[in-house]
Design an enzyme around this catalytic site. Structure first.
Site, short mmCIF file in Angstrom:
data_model
loop_
_atom_site.label_atom_id
_atom_site.label_comp_id
_atom_site.label_asym_id
_atom_site.label_seq_id
_atom_site.Cartn_x
_atom_site.Cartn_y
_atom_site.Cartn_z
N LYS A 186 0.90 -1.15 0.00
CA LYS A 186 0.00 0.00 0.00
C LYS A 186 0.95 1.21 0.00
CE LYS A 186 -2.54 3.39 1.74
NZ LYS A 186 -1.84 4.66 2.10
N GLY A 243 5.70 3.49 10.30
CA GLY A 243 4.93 4.73 10.29
C GLY A 243 4.63 5.16 11.71
N SER A 244 3.56 5.93 11.83
CA SER A 244 3.25 6.54 13.13
C SER A 244 2.69 5.52 14.11
CB SER A 244 2.23 7.65 12.92
OG SER A 244 1.03 7.07 12.41
N GLY A 247 -1.07 5.05 13.45
CA GLY A 247 -1.36 4.19 12.29
C GLY A 247 -1.03 2.74 12.59
N GLY A 248 0.13 2.50 13.15
CA GLY A 248 0.55 1.12 13.45
C GLY A 248 -0.39 0.46 14.42
N GLU A 267 6.72 -0.99 13.06
CA GLU A 267 7.87 -0.25 13.62
C GLU A 267 7.45 1.20 13.63
OE1 GLU A 267 10.60 -3.50 13.89
OE2 GLU A 267 11.00 -1.41 14.38
N CYS A 304 12.92 8.16 12.74
CA CYS A 304 12.35 7.44 13.89
C CYS A 304 13.41 7.28 14.98
CB CYS A 304 11.84 6.08 13.46
SG CYS A 304 13.05 5.14 12.53
N GLU A 395 7.05 10.68 20.97
CA GLU A 395 7.76 11.15 19.78
C GLU A 395 7.17 12.47 19.29
OE1 GLU A 395 6.99 9.49 15.84
OE2 GLU A 395 9.14 9.37 15.51
P1 NAP Z 1 1.77 7.24 8.92
O1 NAP Z 1 0.99 8.49 8.80
O2 NAP Z 1 1.39 6.32 10.04
O3 NAP Z 1 1.65 6.49 7.52
C1 NAP Z 1 2.24 5.23 7.24
C2 NAP Z 1 1.31 4.46 6.30
O4 NAP Z 1 0.24 3.89 7.04
C3 NAP Z 1 0.67 5.28 5.21
O5 NAP Z 1 0.54 4.50 4.05
C4 NAP Z 1 -0.69 5.60 5.80
O6 NAP Z 1 -1.63 5.87 4.81
C5 NAP Z 1 -1.02 4.31 6.53
N1 NAP Z 1 -1.93 4.52 7.66
C6 NAP Z 1 -1.70 5.32 8.73
N2 NAP Z 1 -2.73 5.22 9.59
C7 NAP Z 1 -3.61 4.34 9.06
C8 NAP Z 1 -4.88 3.83 9.47
N3 NAP Z 1 -5.45 4.21 10.62
N4 NAP Z 1 -5.50 2.96 8.66
C9 NAP Z 1 -4.95 2.57 7.50
N5 NAP Z 1 -3.75 3.04 7.04
C10 NAP Z 1 -3.11 3.91 7.81
O7 NAP Z 1 3.32 7.54 9.12
P2 NAP Z 1 4.23 8.62 8.33
O8 NAP Z 1 3.83 9.98 8.74
O9 NAP Z 1 4.26 8.30 6.93
O10 NAP Z 1 5.68 8.30 8.89
C11 NAP Z 1 6.29 8.99 9.95
C12 NAP Z 1 6.29 8.12 11.19
O11 NAP Z 1 6.90 6.88 10.90
C13 NAP Z 1 7.12 8.70 12.32
O12 NAP Z 1 6.44 8.47 13.52
C14 NAP Z 1 8.41 7.89 12.28
O13 NAP Z 1 9.10 7.83 13.50
C15 NAP Z 1 7.87 6.56 11.88
N6 NAP Z 1 8.90 5.71 11.26
C16 NAP Z 1 9.32 4.61 11.95
C17 NAP Z 1 10.31 3.82 11.42
C18 NAP Z 1 10.81 2.63 12.17
O14 NAP Z 1 11.50 1.82 11.58
N7 NAP Z 1 10.49 2.48 13.43
C19 NAP Z 1 10.86 4.12 10.18
C20 NAP Z 1 10.40 5.23 9.50
C21 NAP Z 1 9.40 6.02 10.05
P3 NAP Z 1 -2.34 7.32 4.78
O15 NAP Z 1 -1.25 8.31 4.67
O16 NAP Z 1 -3.24 7.25 3.60
O17 NAP Z 1 -3.07 7.45 6.10
#
Ligand code: NAP
Length: 530
Positions: A186, A243-244, A247-248, A267, A304, A395
């Site tokens: 996705k 991701g966040s 979301g996770g 993660e 992250c 965070e």
């Molecule tokens: P995000 O907003 O959670 O988005 C990640 C993905 O998940 C997107 O495709 C998003 O689609 C989808 N998503 C999020 N919430 C969802 C839900 N409720 N239902 C279905 N799909 C959902 O994260 P981001 O802003 O792209 O990334 C930044 C975050 O990622 C930061 O917190 C960072 O620390 C973390 N991160 C962690 C790592 C690690 O390895 N630990 C690595 C990189 C980044 P939509 O945008 O369409 O909602």
């Protein structure tokens, strides 16, 4: 040769479009829509992609590990052949600088090559052979042999801040394909062109190696329901997510509510405490302040692994350390954040922190606030104050770090107890701190997946011993990592074969060990026949 970008879904080896709705990514520099429109995924697209992945699974799992290794090498080559076009797309869609985009592309290609090496070495199978033992106690032991097998179709969600290494061609995709699992990505809506280019590179490599076209699909959408429907699809066996936390956690909960729950290897974000002892401050205060400022401000702190909490002793040396950090924050040249939701969340963070610790404790850099540009921020607090406001220990994704001043070891330990599970924890200490370090290590080990000594946590090496995960909320499965060779384990499960005739066993478990793979035979590590 330039790869065409059509804005379609990539399903069954082709570009496909079944609906009329489209979306555009935004230019972070201006906040305006980029010109190219991308089709929104429809329920039909989901069904076709997941059924294709499920149909491809048996054929993919049946291919030799050496075939999959060749496939992974080819994907790495294909990404590097398209490097120029991919890097341009990354820069356009994320505003990340060229150097960062170039490095990330190399890293992403190397991740594929690393998993190819793992497959050729064979230790991902974790093969164990316990031959029949008539004299085992209390009763004779049957012939018991065990190895890992792929789990089935995997859905991958990438993050906005790593458009390559943690996105469509990222470590979840490379480790799942290495394991023998078809992948449905996705795509992240903030970098759809980047995703399509990488997806096409993967499709080309699959074709070249005659793998079923259903082994990889890319679905693009701005709607959360599409991601939710993928996680809920009964043919999906596991999910890789970066991701966040919100979301996770949402997807993890959804997967656990399925009639047949599946793992969501999420993660997520992290506080990543960094602790400076009085001895380290005295000997290397300037140097640490410089390294730390680079670490939390690099690429606008959108990592992250950004050190988001810094623990520094109170006193003059600590005061000077804080003023060095504040100077770096004021001098920092602001750059745009990745996406509107990231900028909005950063604004909310600053507002909440101001209300909690008081505006006088918040230093902001300068910014035009053009597009998604936001200032660097340094927050200061005392250990006692922070204990009362532990809810800000979360965070704050972006160029922001919180410096907390401690007066005693007890003070320090009290704050650390409040820190949520993290990807990393860093110690800046000197040899004479041995007693203090011994007291801190058990606490830090309980909090983080990776401990660093006199370093900075931002960079993550892709190597066998890497642990990139941690106690919740850093990840949903702290026993696993998304980075490094063992990431493949998330998409495999062990199966035991008891008393099977040799000729019916998987090759890796046969007595003559034709693959020469490393196995534990009767408790002894060996590459030899059993
Ligand atoms: P995000 O907003 O959670 O988005 C990640 C993905 O998940 C997107 O495709 C998003 O689609 C989808 N998503 C999020 N919430 C969802 C839900 N409720 N239902 C279905 N799909 C959902 O994260 P981001 O802003 O792209 O990334 C930044 C975050 O990622 C930061 O917190 C960072 O620390 C973390 N991160 C962690 C790592 C690690 O390895 N630990 C690595 C990189 C980044 P939509 O945008 O369409 O909602």
């Amino acid at each position: 040769m330039t790869t065409p970008v059509t804005g379609d879904q990539l399903i069954l080896g082709e570009a496909s479009r079944t609906g009329d709705e489209t979306f555009n990514a935004l230019d972070p520099h201006t906040g305006d829509a980029l010109p190219r429109a991308f089709a929104q995924t429809t329920p039909d697209d989901i069904e076709r992609a997941v059924v294709a992945a499920s149909d491809a699974f048996v054929a993919m799992a049946a291919r030799d590990d050496s075939d999959r290794a060749d496939l992974l090498d080819s994907i790495a080559d294909a990404l590097q052949e398209k490097a120029e076009q991919i890097i341009d797309a990354v820069m356009r869609e994320t505003a990340l600088p060229r150097g960062r985009a170039t490095g990330e592309l190399v890293r992403t290609a190397e991740q594929f090559r690393a998993f190819a090496t793992v497959l050729r070495q064979g230790w991902h199978r974790d093969a164990l052979v316990d031959p029949h033992a008539a004299d085992a106690l209390p009763i004779a032991r049957p012939d018991v042999r065990r190895m890992n097998v792929p789990v089935g179709p995997v859905v991958v969600f990438g993050a906005s801040n790593f458009p390559l290494a943690f996105s469509t061609p990222g470590t979840d995709t490379s480790s799942a394909l290495a394991a023998g699992c078809p992948v449905v990505v996705k795509g992240h809506p903030s970098h759809p062109e980047t995703s399509e280019l990488c997806g096409r590179a993967i499709q080309d490599a699959l074709r070249r190696h005659d793998f079923p076209a259903g082994c990889f699909s890319l679905l693009q959408s701005t709607h959360n329901e599409i991601g939710a429907a993928l996680v809920e699809h009964p043919l999906v066996a596991a999910v890789g997510f970066t991701g966040s936390e919100a979301g996770g956690r949402a997807l993890f909960d959804l997967a656990n509510r399925r009639p047949s729950p599946i793992p969501v290897y999420a993660e997520m974000g992290s506080v990543n405490p960094l602790l400076v002892t009085a001895a380290a401050l005295e000997k290397r205060g300037h140097q640490i302040a410089e390294g730390l400022a680079n670490s939390f401000l690099f690429c606008s702190g959108q990592y992250c692994t950004k050190p988001g909490l810094v623990l520094v002793p109170s006193g003059d040396a600590g005061d000077e350390f804080v003023s060095l950090l504040a100077r770096a924050v004021r001098a920092h040249e602001a750059s745009p954040l990745l996406a509107p939701n990231v900028a909005a969340a950063f604004d909310r963070s600053i507002e909440r922190i101001r209300e909690t610790v008081g505006s006088e404790n918040v230093v902001c850099g300068t910014t035009s606030r053009r597009g998604l540009e936001r200032p660097a921020v340094l927050v200061t607090s005392s250990a006692a104050d922070l204990e009362a406001h532990a809810d800000i220990l979360t965070e704050h994704f972006g160029p922001l770090s919180i410096v907390v001043r401690y007066r005693s070891t007890a003070n320090l330990l009290a704050v650390l107890q409040k820190v949520p599970g993290s990807l990393t924890a860093t110690l800046h200490a000197e040899p004479e701190d041995q007693g203090l370090v011994a007291a801190l290590l058990p606490v830090l080990t309980g909090k983080a997946g990776r401990l660093l000594w006199n370093g900075y946590p931002t960079g993550v090496s892709v190597t066998g011993a890497m642990m990139h995960g941690g106690p919740y909320p850093a990840s949903t499965f702290p026993a696993h990592t998304s980075v490094g060779w063992t990431a493949i384990r998330r998409f495999m499960r062990p199966v035991t074969f008891q008393d099977f005739p040799d000729e019916l066993l998987p090759t890796a478990l046969r007595s003559d060990n034709p693959l020469g793979s490393p196995r534990l035979v009767d408790g002894q590590l060996s590459n030899a026949p059993a």
